[in-house]
Design a protein around this motif. Structure first.
Motif: not given
Length: 398
Positions: A175-181, A185-186, A201-203, A209-211
């Motif tokens: 979960p942490v790795i995918v979220f951070a990635t 990127v976004c 952009s942050l929002t 990233a959560i999805i």
């Protein structure tokens, strides 16, 4: 003249594609995530799409802020200078590509612009404070990439790879790795490519990233570990690495196509209108020309530099390749937020070295690294000299 300008612009785009494709796909190839032919094909398609869909339609600071504005009023001088800068930088980038050395195409076009500025008006026509900031970026870019990649690989090594059951540790970390990635990127895509405000952009980056993290956990947990738990861990990193490599390739087409078509757009404007403009509109067909040149360059010579970065500096696997891609994207993002000039090429090479040194200095090929450093410091002066020579030749015939 228009035809000659388009040919020269295409050559520059070709050289960018041939050299800079290593920024996106070299680690994936070095880690055996994808084959060389697959890498250059994917890069060619994504570079073209990035250039056409999100390439800047307005070329500003065409001279990269190197030549003072007061020396950019004579259409004849600017026309010859833009063509000379494209030719000079193209020659150097293509030579470096044949040599297998990853160089900054942005620094190359900067050197080209400086060369024609000096040849046309002398040393006082150059903004030397801007040149100093570029020289500083030679040092900051690889160091930043190296530090982040070194630290990230150490963290992943201690929290996952060196555990008694690395597969279980990986499942907890997914979960942490995918979220951070996806977040990195976004956010980088929003700020650097779409030019959206930081807050917006942050929002959107957090939401996406959560999805992505939710779906990533579901999909990756279906990937059952076999008897070799390390193979499971590497297979997870392989999927993330392919995604980050594709993103870097797409965003490169969007961001760096201006290095080829920016000066070309200025040439086209001067020929069409007979005057000089500090900002010119880039039609989509010109972006397509640049994207096509980048794609052809990637397909033709992309594997030369890709081999150097992905295989000859240090040995890579998917976890190391992921650390390099993630660190490079994070460094470029931080530099964009702080307004610091960094070279993506230098950041990627620094990240490769950082991952290699995290495993031991003896695992880094110092000889290859020395050749890369020589090519970096030669980029601006060689491009400048070539551009100055081309300028003195071209200006006689215009």
């Amino acid at each position: 003249m228009v035809f000659i300008a388009f040919v020269i612009g295409f050559i520059m785009a070709f050289s960018i594609g041939a050299n800079d494709v290593a920024n996106s796909m070299s680690t994936a190839v070095g880690a055996r995530a994808i084959a060389v032919r697959q890498a250059v094909t994917i890069a060619a398609v994504l570079e073209f799409l990035g250039a056409v869909m999100f390439g800047s339609h307005v070329a500003t600071t065409i001279t990269k802020g190197i030549v003072k504005v007061e020396f950019m009023n004579d259409p004849k001088v600017v026309l010859a200078g833009a063509l000379a800068a494209l030719l000079g930088s193209s020659v150097w980038v293509l030579l470096a590509t044949v040599w297998g050395m990853p160089v900054s195409t942005t620094h190359s076009i900067v050197g080209g612009m400086a060369g024609f500025g000096i040849a046309s008006a002398g040393f006082h026509a150059i903004k030397w404070e801007k040149m100093i900031s570029i020289v500083i970026s030679w040092v900051l870019s690889p160091i930043a990439g190296w530090l982040l990649a070194y630290a990230l690989f150490k963290i992943i090594s201690y929290t996952i790879l060196r555990r008694v059951h690395p597969a279980s540790a990986m499942k907890k970390a997914i979960p942490v790795i995918v979220f951070a990635t996806f977040f990195i990127v976004c956010l980088l895509f929003g700020l650097k490519t779409l030019k959206v405000s930081f807050d917006r952009s942050l929002t959107w980056s957090v939401i996406i990233a959560i999805i992505a993290s939710t779906f990533g956990v579901i999909l990756l947990h279906r990937l059952k570990p076999n008897s070799d738990e390390y193979e499971y861990v590497e297979s997870v990193f392989k999927r993330l690495q392919i995604m980050t490599s594709c993103y870097v390739s797409f965003s490169h087409g969007a961001n760096d196509v201006a290095n080829a078509v920016g000066p070309l757009a200025l040439v086209y404007w001067i020929i069409s209108h007979g005057n000089v403009a500090q900002e010119v509109h880039i039609p989509i067909w010109l972006l397509a020309l640049g994207g096509l040149g980048i794609s052809v360059g990637a397909l033709s010579l992309g594997q030369q530099v890709m081999k150097t970065v992905g295989e000859e500096i240090t040995q890579l696997n998917n976890s190391r390749g992921f650390c390099i891609d993630f660190s490079a994207a994070s460094t470029v993002l931080l530099a964009s937020v702080l307004g610091m000039p960094v070279s993506t090429t230098h950041v990627v090479v620094g990240s490769v070295v950082g991952v290699g040194m995290a495993r031991g200095l003896e695992l880094v090929n110092v000889g290859v690294l020395k050749n890369i450093l020589i090519s970096w410091f030669a980029t601006v002066p060689v491009s400048a000299l070539a551009s100055a020579g081309f300028y003195l030749l071209i200006v006689r015939f215009i």
